[in-house]
Design a protein around this motif. Structure first.
Motif, PDB file in Angstrom:
ATOM      1  N   LEU A  33       0.837  -1.205   0.000  1.00 50.17           N
ATOM      2  CA  LEU A  33       0.000   0.000   0.000  1.00 50.17           C
ATOM      3  C   LEU A  33       0.871   1.253   0.000  1.00 50.17           C
ATOM      4  CD1 LEU A  33      -2.655  -1.048   2.704  1.00 50.17           C
ATOM      5  CD2 LEU A  33      -2.926  -1.113   0.214  1.00 50.17           C
ATOM      6  N   GLN A  34       1.952   1.201   0.777  1.00 51.08           N
ATOM      7  CA  GLN A  34       2.833   2.366   0.909  1.00 51.08           C
ATOM      8  C   GLN A  34       3.646   2.618  -0.368  1.00 51.08           C
ATOM      9  OE1 GLN A  34       2.525  -0.079   3.243  1.00 51.08           O
ATOM     10  NE2 GLN A  34       1.270   1.173   4.624  1.00 51.08           N
ATOM     11  N   GLY A  64      -7.732   4.367 -16.867  1.00 52.84           N
ATOM     12  CA  GLY A  64      -7.329   2.964 -16.736  1.00 52.84           C
ATOM     13  C   GLY A  64      -6.216   2.797 -15.717  1.00 52.84           C
ATOM     14  N   ASP A  65      -5.252   3.718 -15.755  1.00 54.68           N
ATOM     15  CA  ASP A  65      -4.140   3.654 -14.797  1.00 54.68           C
ATOM     16  C   ASP A  65      -4.636   3.835 -13.358  1.00 54.68           C
ATOM     17  OD1 ASP A  65      -2.354   3.258 -16.852  1.00 54.68           O
ATOM     18  OD2 ASP A  65      -1.742   5.353 -17.000  1.00 54.68           O
ATOM     19  N   VAL A  66      -5.562   4.792 -13.173  1.00 53.20           N
ATOM     20  CA  VAL A  66      -6.107   5.023 -11.828  1.00 53.20           C
ATOM     21  C   VAL A  66      -6.924   3.810 -11.371  1.00 53.20           C
ATOM     22  CG1 VAL A  66      -7.710   6.430 -10.470  1.00 53.20           C
ATOM     23  CG2 VAL A  66      -6.109   7.539 -12.057  1.00 53.20           C
ATOM     24  N   LEU A  67      -7.711   3.245 -12.296  1.00 45.73           N
ATOM     25  CA  LEU A  67      -8.518   2.063 -11.964  1.00 45.73           C
ATOM     26  C   LEU A  67      -7.621   0.887 -11.575  1.00 45.73           C
ATOM     27  CD1 LEU A  67     -11.222   0.627 -11.770  1.00 45.73           C
ATOM     28  CD2 LEU A  67     -11.104   0.194 -14.241  1.00 45.73           C
ATOM     29  N   LEU A  68      -6.506   0.741 -12.281  1.00 45.56           N
ATOM     30  CA  LEU A  68      -5.556  -0.313 -11.939  1.00 45.56           C
ATOM     31  C   LEU A  68      -5.098  -0.172 -10.489  1.00 45.56           C
ATOM     32  CD1 LEU A  68      -3.541  -2.614 -12.426  1.00 45.56           C
ATOM     33  CD2 LEU A  68      -1.967  -0.915 -13.389  1.00 45.56           C
ATOM     34  N   HIS A  69      -4.823   1.048 -10.080  1.00 46.35           N
ATOM     35  CA  HIS A  69      -4.356   1.274  -8.708  1.00 46.35           C
ATOM     36  C   HIS A  69      -5.435   0.921  -7.696  1.00 46.35           C
ATOM     37  CE1 HIS A  69      -0.375   3.480  -9.005  1.00 46.35           C
ATOM     38  NE2 HIS A  69      -0.675   3.163 -10.256  1.00 46.35           N
ATOM     39  N   ILE A  70      -6.680   1.252  -8.002  1.00 45.18           N
ATOM     40  CA  ILE A  70      -7.772   0.910  -7.099  1.00 45.18           C
ATOM     41  C   ILE A  70      -7.881  -0.609  -6.943  1.00 45.18           C
ATOM     42  CG2 ILE A  70     -10.294   0.954  -6.821  1.00 45.18           C
ATOM     43  CD1 ILE A  70     -10.200   3.704  -8.260  1.00 45.18           C
ATOM     44  N   VAL A  71      -7.810  -1.313  -8.078  1.00 45.32           N
ATOM     45  CA  VAL A  71      -7.872  -2.780  -8.060  1.00 45.32           C
ATOM     46  C   VAL A  71      -6.667  -3.349  -7.310  1.00 45.32           C
ATOM     47  CG1 VAL A  71      -7.714  -4.826  -9.536  1.00 45.32           C
ATOM     48  CG2 VAL A  71      -9.280  -2.972 -10.139  1.00 45.32           C
ATOM     49  N   PHE A  72      -5.492  -2.715  -7.509  1.00 45.58           N
ATOM     50  CA  PHE A  72      -4.265  -3.174  -6.850  1.00 45.58           C
ATOM     51  C   PHE A  72      -4.394  -3.053  -5.326  1.00 45.58           C
ATOM     52  CE2 PHE A  72       0.391  -3.417  -8.419  1.00 45.58           C
ATOM     53  CZ  PHE A  72       0.689  -4.396  -7.489  1.00 45.58           C
ATOM     54  N   TYR A  73      -4.860  -1.904  -4.861  1.00 49.33           N
ATOM     55  CA  TYR A  73      -5.041  -1.704  -3.417  1.00 49.33           C
ATOM     56  C   TYR A  73      -6.039  -2.716  -2.856  1.00 49.33           C
ATOM     57  CZ  TYR A  73      -2.619   2.824  -3.629  1.00 49.33           C
ATOM     58  OH  TYR A  73      -1.691   3.812  -3.776  1.00 49.33           O
ATOM     59  N   ALA A  74      -7.126  -2.946  -3.591  1.00 44.94           N
ATOM     60  CA  ALA A  74      -8.141  -3.894  -3.126  1.00 44.94           C
ATOM     61  C   ALA A  74      -7.573  -5.315  -3.054  1.00 44.94           C
ATOM     62  CB  ALA A  74      -9.358  -3.857  -4.047  1.00 44.94           C
ATOM     63  N   LYS A  75      -6.713  -5.660  -4.013  1.00 40.87           N
ATOM     64  CA  LYS A  75      -6.082  -6.980  -4.008  1.00 40.87           C
ATOM     65  C   LYS A  75      -5.198  -7.148  -2.779  1.00 40.87           C
ATOM     66  CE  LYS A  75      -4.639 -10.970  -5.534  1.00 40.87           C
ATOM     67  NZ  LYS A  75      -5.533 -12.152  -5.477  1.00 40.87           N
ATOM     68  N   ILE A  76      -4.413  -6.130  -2.487  1.00 43.15           N
ATOM     69  CA  ILE A  76      -3.553  -6.184  -1.297  1.00 43.15           C
ATOM     70  C   ILE A  76      -4.418  -6.271  -0.039  1.00 43.15           C
ATOM     71  CG2 ILE A  76      -1.855  -4.905   0.075  1.00 43.15           C
ATOM     72  CD1 ILE A  76      -0.807  -3.720  -2.578  1.00 43.15           C
ATOM     73  N   GLY A  77      -5.523  -5.514  -0.031  1.00 38.92           N
ATOM     74  CA  GLY A  77      -6.430  -5.563   1.114  1.00 38.92           C
ATOM     75  C   GLY A  77      -7.010  -6.944   1.325  1.00 38.92           C
ATOM     76  N   SER A  78      -7.312  -7.637   0.208  1.00 37.26           N
ATOM     77  CA  SER A  78      -7.866  -8.998   0.324  1.00 37.26           C
ATOM     78  C   SER A  78      -6.819  -9.966   0.858  1.00 37.26           C
ATOM     79  CB  SER A  78      -8.398  -9.473  -1.024  1.00 37.26           C
ATOM     80  OG  SER A  78      -7.336  -9.713  -1.941  1.00 37.26           O
ATOM     81  N   ALA A  82      -8.518  -7.876   4.989  1.00 38.21           N
ATOM     82  CA  ALA A  82      -9.105  -6.655   5.542  1.00 38.21           C
ATOM     83  C   ALA A  82     -10.304  -6.198   4.720  1.00 38.21           C
ATOM     84  CB  ALA A  82      -8.055  -5.547   5.592  1.00 38.21           C
ATOM     85  N   PHE A  83     -10.188  -6.253   3.396  1.00 36.38           N
ATOM     86  CA  PHE A  83     -11.278  -5.868   2.490  1.00 36.38           C
ATOM     87  C   PHE A  83     -10.915  -6.335   1.089  1.00 36.38           C
ATOM     88  CE2 PHE A  83      -8.234  -2.381   2.665  1.00 36.38           C
ATOM     89  CZ  PHE A  83      -7.976  -2.149   1.321  1.00 36.38           C
ATOM     90  N   ASP A  84     -11.927  -6.425   0.220  1.00 37.95           N
ATOM     91  CA  ASP A  84     -11.665  -6.728  -1.185  1.00 37.95           C
ATOM     92  C   ASP A  84     -12.429  -5.729  -2.053  1.00 37.95           C
ATOM     93  OD1 ASP A  84     -14.298  -7.578  -1.266  1.00 37.95           O
ATOM     94  OD2 ASP A  84     -13.802  -9.712  -1.290  1.00 37.95           O
ATOM     95  N   ILE A  85     -12.398  -5.914  -3.362  1.00 40.52           N
ATOM     96  CA  ILE A  85     -12.990  -4.930  -4.271  1.00 40.52           C
ATOM     97  C   ILE A  85     -14.502  -4.826  -4.069  1.00 40.52           C
ATOM     98  CG2 ILE A  85     -13.360  -6.516  -6.198  1.00 40.52           C
ATOM     99  CD1 ILE A  85     -12.093  -2.857  -6.435  1.00 40.52           C
ATOM    100  N   ALA A  86     -15.151  -5.920  -3.669  1.00 39.15           N
ATOM    101  CA  ALA A  86     -16.595  -5.869  -3.409  1.00 39.15           C
ATOM    102  C   ALA A  86     -16.884  -4.982  -2.201  1.00 39.15           C
ATOM    103  CB  ALA A  86     -17.144  -7.276  -3.189  1.00 39.15           C
TER     104      ALA A  86
END
Length: 259
Positions: A33-34, A64-78, A82-86
């Motif tokens: 995340l950091q 697309g680049d920003v969306l990738l980052h959102i998906v990336f953070y959600a993947k790390i969260g899963s 802690a949380f996932d994209i849902a």
């Protein structure tokens, strides 16, 4: 345009690719995340540039680049359980429903100002102790000033007419001028800040986004100055060897091309 089914399939494809990259790519596996934070900020600014340029193909790419980052953070969260994209999508959906009682409830609104006022009041009911809690500390100063003013206006702390704000701008300019004449460096800085804050507030009243306005001026200046550099180079001259009068000739020419 794509159907909702095609949109969901495309998003699912991105999620599958993210799973693959996180498992198989050495660089993607290392990210945290950091480590992604500064890259996300950079991508956001690139998107902002594309929007200012009204470059739709570039906006699509940067989104697309920003969306990738959102998906990336959600993947790390899963991975941290802690949380996932849902969870991310449901969280923002719940917030939007709660903050739009005029759409999903029985609250009546007459205009945009009512919507903003309700939004800020609802945030306070959710447990926030100040309407300014939602202003990120790390925002650039111009953007932060705009957000501060928008938020306090949302609860009624505001001027009534643009003319009143313009009077405040004039007042702050006069105070700045007094401090400059007196040679008070520290007070000059304070008064200069007050002038900027007042100008940003006035921009809101005349429907100008100050950040966008300043950045457009930055871009215009860069283009004009680069025209000046190229013109000097064609004459085998360095700008440092030219007089201001000589440079001004090319500068005035540049205004014909970059307005």
């Amino acid at each position: 345009m794509n159907s909702r089914k095609e949109q969901l399939e495309a998003f699912n494809r991105l999620l599958d690719i993210m799973d693959d990259l996180r498992e198989k790519c050495p660089w993607d596996k290392k990210q945290t995340l950091q480590s992604l934070r500064h890259l996300t900020i950079e991508e956001t600014y690139e998107l902002a540039d594309a929007i200012l340029d009204n470059d739709l193909p570039e906006i699509k790419k940067e989104l697309g680049d920003v969306l990738l980052h959102i998906v990336f953070y959600a993947k790390i969260g899963s991975e941290k359980r802690a949380f996932d994209i849902a969870d991310v999508a449901n969280s923002i959906s719940d917030k939007l429903i709660d903050r739009h009682p005029h759409i999903y409830g029985d609250v009546q609104v007459e205009n945009e100002a009512d919507v903003k006022r309700n939004w800020e009041n609802l945030k306070l009911k959710e447990g926030k102790t100040s309407v300014l809690e939602g202003v990120p500390k790390s925002l650039p100063a111009v953007v932060k000033a705009s957000r501060i003013q928008e938020k306090v206006a949302g609860v009624g702390f505001d001027w009534e007419k643009p003319a009143q704000v313009w009077e405040k701008v004039q007042e702050e300019l006069a105070e700045l001028n007094e401090e400059i004449k007196a040679g008070h460096t520290e007070n000059t800085e304070k008064e200069f800040g007050d002038v900027l804050f007042s100008m940003i507030n006035y921009a809101r009243f005349i429907d100008v986004n100050p950040e966008n306005a300043l950045e457009k001026t930055n871009k215009k200046f860069i283009k004009r100055f680069q025209y000046l550099e190229k013109a000097a180079k064609k004459q085998n001259k360095q700008l440092s060897d030219m007089s201001l009068t000589e440079m001004d000739v090319f500068w005035e020419e540049s205004k014909q091309f970059f307005k």
